[in-house]
Design an enzyme around this catalytic site. Sequence first.
Site, PDB file in Angstrom:
ATOM      1  N   ASP A 129      -8.527  -0.513  -6.162  1.00 16.50           N
ATOM      2  CA  ASP A 129      -9.594   0.540  -5.255  1.00 16.50           C
ATOM      3  C   ASP A 129      -8.975   2.141  -5.141  1.00 16.50           C
ATOM      4  O   ASP A 129      -7.766   2.196  -5.153  1.00 16.50           O
ATOM      5  CB  ASP A 129      -9.820   0.007  -3.795  1.00 16.50           C
ATOM      6  CG  ASP A 129      -8.301   0.113  -3.114  1.00 16.50           C
ATOM      7  OD1 ASP A 129      -7.673  -0.568  -3.763  1.00 16.50           O
ATOM      8  OD2 ASP A 129      -8.406   0.366  -2.163  1.00 16.50           O
ATOM      9  N   GLU A 130      -9.816   2.808  -5.012  1.00 20.61           N
ATOM     10  CA  GLU A 130      -9.658   4.147  -4.797  1.00 20.61           C
ATOM     11  C   GLU A 130      -8.531   5.028  -5.758  1.00 20.61           C
ATOM     12  O   GLU A 130      -7.552   5.491  -5.048  1.00 20.61           O
ATOM     13  CB  GLU A 130      -9.160   4.476  -3.218  1.00 20.61           C
ATOM     14  CG  GLU A 130     -10.318   4.036  -2.491  1.00 20.61           C
ATOM     15  CD  GLU A 130      -9.958   3.863  -0.818  1.00 20.61           C
ATOM     16  OE1 GLU A 130     -10.730   4.357  -0.010  1.00 20.61           O
ATOM     17  OE2 GLU A 130      -8.805   3.629  -0.664  1.00 20.61           O
TER      18      GLU A 130
ATOM     19  N   GLU B 102      -4.410   1.184   9.674  1.00 24.85           N
ATOM     20  CA  GLU B 102      -3.776   2.609   9.987  1.00 24.85           C
ATOM     21  C   GLU B 102      -3.580   2.888  11.135  1.00 24.85           C
ATOM     22  O   GLU B 102      -2.862   3.530  11.655  1.00 24.85           O
ATOM     23  CB  GLU B 102      -4.814   3.704   9.396  1.00 24.85           C
ATOM     24  CG  GLU B 102      -4.881   3.545   7.796  1.00 24.85           C
ATOM     25  CD  GLU B 102      -6.019   2.824   7.159  1.00 24.85           C
ATOM     26  OE1 GLU B 102      -6.373   1.745   7.907  1.00 24.85           O
ATOM     27  OE2 GLU B 102      -6.477   2.835   5.934  1.00 24.85           O
TER      28      GLU B 102
ATOM     29  N   ASP C  81       0.749  -1.263   0.028  1.00 25.50           N
ATOM     30  CA  ASP C  81      -0.108   0.170  -0.084  1.00 25.50           C
ATOM     31  C   ASP C  81       0.864   1.357   0.189  1.00 25.50           C
ATOM     32  O   ASP C  81       2.163   1.162   0.021  1.00 25.50           O
ATOM     33  CB  ASP C  81      -0.957   0.200   1.048  1.00 25.50           C
ATOM     34  CG  ASP C  81      -2.205   0.595   0.966  1.00 25.50           C
ATOM     35  OD1 ASP C  81      -2.539   1.723   0.337  1.00 25.50           O
ATOM     36  OD2 ASP C  81      -3.298  -0.200   0.993  1.00 25.50           O
TER      37      ASP C  81
ATOM     38  N   TRP D  48     -16.973  -4.062  -1.288  1.00 22.82           N
ATOM     39  CA  TRP D  48     -16.364  -3.468  -0.030  1.00 22.82           C
ATOM     40  C   TRP D  48     -17.380  -2.390   0.265  1.00 22.82           C
ATOM     41  O   TRP D  48     -17.821  -2.054   1.374  1.00 22.82           O
ATOM     42  CB  TRP D  48     -15.294  -3.045  -0.058  1.00 22.82           C
ATOM     43  CG  TRP D  48     -14.613  -2.307  -0.870  1.00 22.82           C
ATOM     44  CD1 TRP D  48     -14.303  -2.072  -2.160  1.00 22.82           C
ATOM     45  CD2 TRP D  48     -14.256  -0.932  -0.484  1.00 22.82           C
ATOM     46  NE1 TRP D  48     -13.886  -0.991  -2.750  1.00 22.82           N
ATOM     47  CE2 TRP D  48     -13.739  -0.057  -1.523  1.00 22.82           C
ATOM     48  CE3 TRP D  48     -14.469  -0.273   0.863  1.00 22.82           C
ATOM     49  CZ2 TRP D  48     -13.516   1.396  -1.338  1.00 22.82           C
ATOM     50  CZ3 TRP D  48     -13.897   1.201   0.899  1.00 22.82           C
ATOM     51  CH2 TRP D  48     -13.540   1.845  -0.147  1.00 22.82           C
TER      52      TRP D  48
ATOM     53  N   HIS E 200      -2.964   3.478  -4.615  1.00 22.28           N
ATOM     54  CA  HIS E 200      -2.125   2.729  -3.416  1.00 22.28           C
ATOM     55  C   HIS E 200      -0.744   2.439  -3.542  1.00 22.28           C
ATOM     56  O   HIS E 200      -0.341   1.604  -3.001  1.00 22.28           O
ATOM     57  CB  HIS E 200      -3.244   1.908  -2.632  1.00 22.28           C
ATOM     58  CG  HIS E 200      -4.457   2.503  -2.113  1.00 22.28           C
ATOM     59  ND1 HIS E 200      -4.343   3.314  -1.013  1.00 22.28           N
ATOM     60  CD2 HIS E 200      -5.602   2.107  -2.474  1.00 22.28           C
ATOM     61  CE1 HIS E 200      -5.599   3.246  -0.615  1.00 22.28           C
ATOM     62  NE2 HIS E 200      -6.369   2.740  -1.546  1.00 22.28           N
TER      63      HIS E 200
ATOM     64  N   TYR F  85     -16.063  -4.764   8.376  1.00 23.13           N
ATOM     65  CA  TYR F  85     -14.661  -3.906   8.520  1.00 23.13           C
ATOM     66  C   TYR F  85     -14.611  -3.867   9.801  1.00 23.13           C
ATOM     67  O   TYR F  85     -14.769  -3.100  10.686  1.00 23.13           O
ATOM     68  CB  TYR F  85     -14.759  -2.497   7.832  1.00 23.13           C
ATOM     69  CG  TYR F  85     -14.379  -2.434   6.363  1.00 23.13           C
ATOM     70  CD1 TYR F  85     -14.960  -3.631   5.529  1.00 23.13           C
ATOM     71  CD2 TYR F  85     -13.782  -1.432   6.037  1.00 23.13           C
ATOM     72  CE1 TYR F  85     -14.280  -3.539   4.265  1.00 23.13           C
ATOM     73  CE2 TYR F  85     -13.184  -1.564   4.484  1.00 23.13           C
ATOM     74  CZ  TYR F  85     -13.630  -2.789   3.789  1.00 23.13           C
ATOM     75  OH  TYR F  85     -13.059  -2.549   2.468  1.00 23.13           O
TER      76      TYR F  85
END
Length: 504
Positions: free
Chosen positions: A297-298, A445, A171, A368, A234, A394
């Site tokens: 993702d993202e 995180e 990541d 997700w 990421h 989650y």
Amino acid sequence: MTEYSIIPRPLSVVYHPGNFHCTGIPQIVHDENPGIFLNEIQVFVGQMKNIFGGEALNGSSGSIRLLKTDIMAENSESYRLEILPDGIRLSAAAGAGIFRGLQVLRQFFLQEYSDGAVTLPCGVIEDKPRFPWRGFMLDCSRHFYSVEFIKHILDSLSLQHINIFHWHLTDDQGWRLPVRQYPLLTEIGSKRREHRLHNAFYGGFYTEVEIREIVAYAAERHIEVVPEVDLPGHTSSVLASYPGLGCTGGPYQVEDRFSIFEDVLCAGNDDIFPLAEAVFDTLAELFPSKYVHIGGDEVRFNRWRECPKCQQRLAALGLSAPAQLQSWITSRFALMLQQRGRTAIGWDEVLENTDKFPLPKDVIVMSWRGQKGGIEASARGHRVIMAPYSEGCYLDYRPIDRPEEPGQLGVNTVAQGYNMEPVTPEMDNAAASLILGGQGNLWSEIIYAGKIAEYMIFPRICAIAETLWSDRKHKNLDDFSKRLAIHQNRLDKLGVLQYRGALG
Ligand SMILES: [Zn+2]
């Protein structure tokens, strides 16, 4: 014990009069060829020794007889466990079923073994899983966890028949996978400045030997390790290692903040594909699983919008929007994995902007952002894994809405995970048949220590495990909560730190 209180709840339990009683932990015997079920026996004996010590296994007055049967051969995880007055009999068609049955016995002994003896009510348990994919994801990039800790978690997860370890290896905040052709990925990409440690470098990576060790340890417990390398977003850790792979050329850093970042791999740079080839070669070599999670993702598209190379690529492919480049990359990655005999899994963003480059049919979608991605993917003929943050999957979210609890972004209760239903009313039979199962995800995180991770995982993963293993007709939160109270005492004996507040 008057009732078995197994988690996840088995398909069928019938009690018979009488008890099985023995001193010590019963020894395993079998009449078959001596090599059969050897792995399952060794793991189980090791688990018993870890809890009760070697002397509990020596000279027991009772026995567990293992039998290979063809009766339940259609599902390798099926087992039949008979508790008889004169001994225990465990039958299955395959090692996986024997292992699941032994974990039920492990639950019994964790609960009942005391003063050098164990007593169990007689009965017959027949069992098989509802879904083949019952997973747990651990993010080892945002924080790095030791091999010993991962093994402890895998061993604890095996108690509840979890059978997939989704290993999030890369990541923005750290790259944990050694790739021989790209040594800077670990030399530079595995370390970041850490404010918590007064800006000392923080990080680490897993050596090939350690990865093989974890894969083997999991396999012994009939857990498949599915690696994830998150591309093309990421990827700050990649860009810090090889700045030429970004649109701007940098400078970049392995991120020390937690966010979604603008810099991603440059879609106009052909050099990103040899990197992906090398990564996939590495994964194919180290991980026997037929699945590779490619992330997806993202991804932010602003750099692609401004980058001359990306604009050139857009024109060459006849695309109108930068976002379409992601589906082009995804389809190329999926093909690379097919060439290595692997199947790609992507986060549900891989469904988007696929008008020009359709998502290859074999790609599995991990839903997700709620369940809508899974609903759409299954309607489009893709296999699906459900991990919705809206439904209790989650595990980085707080376990209850109290400021004292650790967690981020929101609340995912035990009850939500228990009530998660992977097959939704929108799905017809064809779509429902594409639902492989689901999983709980622990993003790390703010999970800077393994003990906090345990607290986030347990007991929520027990609820998710039951959702994915047990028959839908048995779903009953009250019944689960009674069994869970007993089960948490078993997990205590494994040294697992757990959340013990309200279920929801
Ligand atoms: Zn670019």
